[in-house]
Design a protein around this motif. Sequence first.
Motif, PDB file in Angstrom:
ATOM      1  N   GLY A  46       0.610  -1.215  -0.079  1.00 51.65           N
ATOM      2  CA  GLY A  46      -0.090   0.001  -0.026  1.00 51.65           C
ATOM      3  C   GLY A  46       0.734   1.309   0.138  1.00 51.65           C
ATOM      4  O   GLY A  46       0.617   2.228   0.708  1.00 51.65           O
ATOM      5  N   VAL A  47       1.851   1.477  -0.756  1.00 50.06           N
ATOM      6  CA  VAL A  47       2.584   2.462  -1.035  1.00 50.06           C
ATOM      7  C   VAL A  47       2.584   3.256  -2.053  1.00 50.06           C
ATOM      8  O   VAL A  47       1.913   2.874  -3.251  1.00 50.06           O
ATOM      9  CB  VAL A  47       4.122   2.283  -0.898  1.00 50.06           C
ATOM     10  CG1 VAL A  47       4.341   1.484   0.583  1.00 50.06           C
ATOM     11  CG2 VAL A  47       4.577   1.211  -2.055  1.00 50.06           C
ATOM     12  N   TYR A  48       2.658   4.492  -2.262  1.00 53.36           N
ATOM     13  CA  TYR A  48       2.659   5.485  -3.145  1.00 53.36           C
ATOM     14  C   TYR A  48       3.833   6.341  -3.213  1.00 53.36           C
ATOM     15  O   TYR A  48       4.497   6.696  -2.241  1.00 53.36           O
ATOM     16  CB  TYR A  48       1.424   6.402  -2.919  1.00 53.36           C
ATOM     17  CG  TYR A  48       1.252   7.384  -4.125  1.00 53.36           C
ATOM     18  CD1 TYR A  48       0.438   6.824  -5.476  1.00 53.36           C
ATOM     19  CD2 TYR A  48       1.801   8.497  -4.196  1.00 53.36           C
ATOM     20  CE1 TYR A  48       0.239   7.611  -6.545  1.00 53.36           C
ATOM     21  CE2 TYR A  48       1.670   9.191  -5.414  1.00 53.36           C
ATOM     22  CZ  TYR A  48       0.945   9.077  -6.491  1.00 53.36           C
ATOM     23  OH  TYR A  48       0.992   9.629  -7.562  1.00 53.36           O
ATOM     24  N   PRO A  49       4.385   6.377  -4.113  1.00 51.13           N
ATOM     25  CA  PRO A  49       4.223   5.913  -5.731  1.00 51.13           C
ATOM     26  C   PRO A  49       4.120   4.519  -6.007  1.00 51.13           C
ATOM     27  O   PRO A  49       4.649   3.732  -5.064  1.00 51.13           O
ATOM     28  CB  PRO A  49       5.073   6.525  -6.503  1.00 51.13           C
ATOM     29  CG  PRO A  49       6.297   7.101  -5.604  1.00 51.13           C
ATOM     30  CD  PRO A  49       5.759   7.237  -4.294  1.00 51.13           C
ATOM     31  N   PRO A  50       3.825   3.930  -7.155  1.00 48.19           N
ATOM     32  CA  PRO A  50       3.549   2.497  -7.102  1.00 48.19           C
ATOM     33  C   PRO A  50       5.102   1.873  -7.200  1.00 48.19           C
ATOM     34  O   PRO A  50       6.006   2.520  -7.264  1.00 48.19           O
ATOM     35  CB  PRO A  50       3.189   2.371  -8.758  1.00 48.19           C
ATOM     36  CG  PRO A  50       2.591   3.957  -9.218  1.00 48.19           C
ATOM     37  CD  PRO A  50       3.156   4.847  -8.285  1.00 48.19           C
ATOM     38  N   ARG A  51       5.057   0.695  -6.959  1.00 52.10           N
ATOM     39  CA  ARG A  51       6.219  -0.292  -6.727  1.00 52.10           C
ATOM     40  C   ARG A  51       7.008  -0.259  -7.767  1.00 52.10           C
ATOM     41  O   ARG A  51       8.218  -0.055  -7.331  1.00 52.10           O
ATOM     42  CB  ARG A  51       5.933  -1.584  -6.541  1.00 52.10           C
ATOM     43  CG  ARG A  51       6.343  -2.585  -5.729  1.00 52.10           C
ATOM     44  CD  ARG A  51       6.119  -3.826  -5.574  1.00 52.10           C
ATOM     45  NE  ARG A  51       4.656  -3.846  -4.728  1.00 52.10           N
ATOM     46  CZ  ARG A  51       4.652  -3.867  -3.606  1.00 52.10           C
ATOM     47  NH1 ARG A  51       5.450  -4.294  -2.582  1.00 52.10           N
ATOM     48  NH2 ARG A  51       3.471  -3.802  -2.987  1.00 52.10           N
ATOM     49  N   ARG A  52       6.680  -0.121  -8.915  1.00 49.84           N
ATOM     50  CA  ARG A  52       7.711   0.012 -10.127  1.00 49.84           C
ATOM     51  C   ARG A  52       8.341   1.199 -10.214  1.00 49.84           C
ATOM     52  O   ARG A  52       9.550   1.116 -10.406  1.00 49.84           O
ATOM     53  CB  ARG A  52       6.904  -0.085 -11.511  1.00 49.84           C
ATOM     54  CG  ARG A  52       7.672   0.008 -12.674  1.00 49.84           C
ATOM     55  CD  ARG A  52       6.690   0.043 -13.764  1.00 49.84           C
ATOM     56  NE  ARG A  52       5.746   0.735 -13.845  1.00 49.84           N
ATOM     57  CZ  ARG A  52       5.722   2.058 -14.255  1.00 49.84           C
ATOM     58  NH1 ARG A  52       6.808   2.639 -14.711  1.00 49.84           N
ATOM     59  NH2 ARG A  52       4.699   2.793 -14.375  1.00 49.84           N
ATOM     60  N   VAL A  53       7.837   2.288  -9.777  1.00 47.23           N
ATOM     61  CA  VAL A  53       8.514   3.690  -9.758  1.00 47.23           C
ATOM     62  C   VAL A  53       9.773   3.542  -8.562  1.00 47.23           C
ATOM     63  O   VAL A  53      10.615   4.012  -8.867  1.00 47.23           O
ATOM     64  CB  VAL A  53       7.401   5.022  -9.661  1.00 47.23           C
ATOM     65  CG1 VAL A  53       8.211   6.092  -9.302  1.00 47.23           C
ATOM     66  CG2 VAL A  53       6.718   4.918 -10.582  1.00 47.23           C
ATOM     67  N   LEU A  54       9.305   3.045  -7.464  1.00 50.93           N
ATOM     68  CA  LEU A  54      10.193   3.080  -6.319  1.00 50.93           C
ATOM     69  C   LEU A  54      11.367   2.191  -6.642  1.00 50.93           C
ATOM     70  O   LEU A  54      12.446   2.312  -6.340  1.00 50.93           O
ATOM     71  CB  LEU A  54       9.331   2.536  -5.053  1.00 50.93           C
ATOM     72  CG  LEU A  54       8.488   3.553  -4.409  1.00 50.93           C
ATOM     73  CD1 LEU A  54       7.906   2.901  -3.275  1.00 50.93           C
ATOM     74  CD2 LEU A  54       9.187   4.806  -3.802  1.00 50.93           C
ATOM     75  N   GLN A  55      11.156   1.210  -7.355  1.00 43.61           N
ATOM     76  CA  GLN A  55      12.323   0.009  -7.834  1.00 43.61           C
ATOM     77  C   GLN A  55      13.115   0.823  -8.916  1.00 43.61           C
ATOM     78  O   GLN A  55      14.239   0.697  -8.794  1.00 43.61           O
ATOM     79  CB  GLN A  55      11.442  -1.248  -8.237  1.00 43.61           C
ATOM     80  CG  GLN A  55      10.941  -2.263  -7.336  1.00 43.61           C
ATOM     81  CD  GLN A  55      10.295  -3.237  -8.054  1.00 43.61           C
ATOM     82  OE1 GLN A  55      10.071  -3.340  -9.109  1.00 43.61           O
ATOM     83  NE2 GLN A  55       9.749  -4.092  -7.160  1.00 43.61           N
ATOM     84  N   GLN A  56      12.548   1.334  -9.816  1.00 43.55           N
ATOM     85  CA  GLN A  56      13.195   2.247 -10.621  1.00 43.55           C
ATOM     86  C   GLN A  56      14.183   3.273  -9.935  1.00 43.55           C
ATOM     87  O   GLN A  56      15.253   3.495 -10.137  1.00 43.55           O
ATOM     88  CB  GLN A  56      12.550   3.014 -11.757  1.00 43.55           C
ATOM     89  CG  GLN A  56      12.150   1.893 -12.899  1.00 43.55           C
ATOM     90  CD  GLN A  56      11.002   2.774 -13.883  1.00 43.55           C
ATOM     91  OE1 GLN A  56      10.677   3.795 -13.391  1.00 43.55           O
ATOM     92  NE2 GLN A  56      10.404   2.179 -14.622  1.00 43.55           N
ATOM     93  N   ARG A  57      13.479   4.103  -8.946  1.00 41.24           N
ATOM     94  CA  ARG A  57      14.377   5.200  -8.085  1.00 41.24           C
ATOM     95  C   ARG A  57      15.617   4.343  -7.334  1.00 41.24           C
ATOM     96  O   ARG A  57      16.623   4.737  -7.359  1.00 41.24           O
ATOM     97  CB  ARG A  57      13.346   5.711  -7.124  1.00 41.24           C
ATOM     98  CG  ARG A  57      12.880   6.786  -7.941  1.00 41.24           C
ATOM     99  CD  ARG A  57      11.740   7.572  -6.809  1.00 41.24           C
ATOM    100  NE  ARG A  57      10.829   8.294  -7.599  1.00 41.24           N
ATOM    101  CZ  ARG A  57       9.710   8.980  -6.715  1.00 41.24           C
ATOM    102  NH1 ARG A  57       9.866   8.942  -5.711  1.00 41.24           N
ATOM    103  NH2 ARG A  57       8.905   9.725  -7.725  1.00 41.24           N
ATOM    104  N   ALA A  58      15.231   3.163  -6.973  1.00 40.35           N
ATOM    105  CA  ALA A  58      16.360   2.284  -6.028  1.00 40.35           C
ATOM    106  C   ALA A  58      17.348   2.142  -6.914  1.00 40.35           C
ATOM    107  O   ALA A  58      18.528   2.197  -6.615  1.00 40.35           O
ATOM    108  CB  ALA A  58      15.622   1.078  -5.386  1.00 40.35           C
TER     109      ALA A  58
END
Length: 63
Positions: free
Chosen positions: A30-42
């Motif tokens: 239940g996090v925002y921004p979406p999981r894919r965006v967070l993985q790209q940032r990581a």
Amino acid sequence: MPVITSVLFIISIVMLFGGGNYFLAAQRAGVYPPRRVLQQRAVTIGGAGGVMFLLAIFMTWAV
């Protein structure tokens, strides 16, 4: 030159911790921004931190 390498080490460590923080945030539900965006940032921030860490190591050996 030692000041520059120290600054590079500090920045790289901060970026690696930031990448880890984004990675851990992507694992939570239940996090925002979406999981894919967070993985790209990581990956982006962690990769940049790794490159800066290698650059700092090479600069340390050059001196």
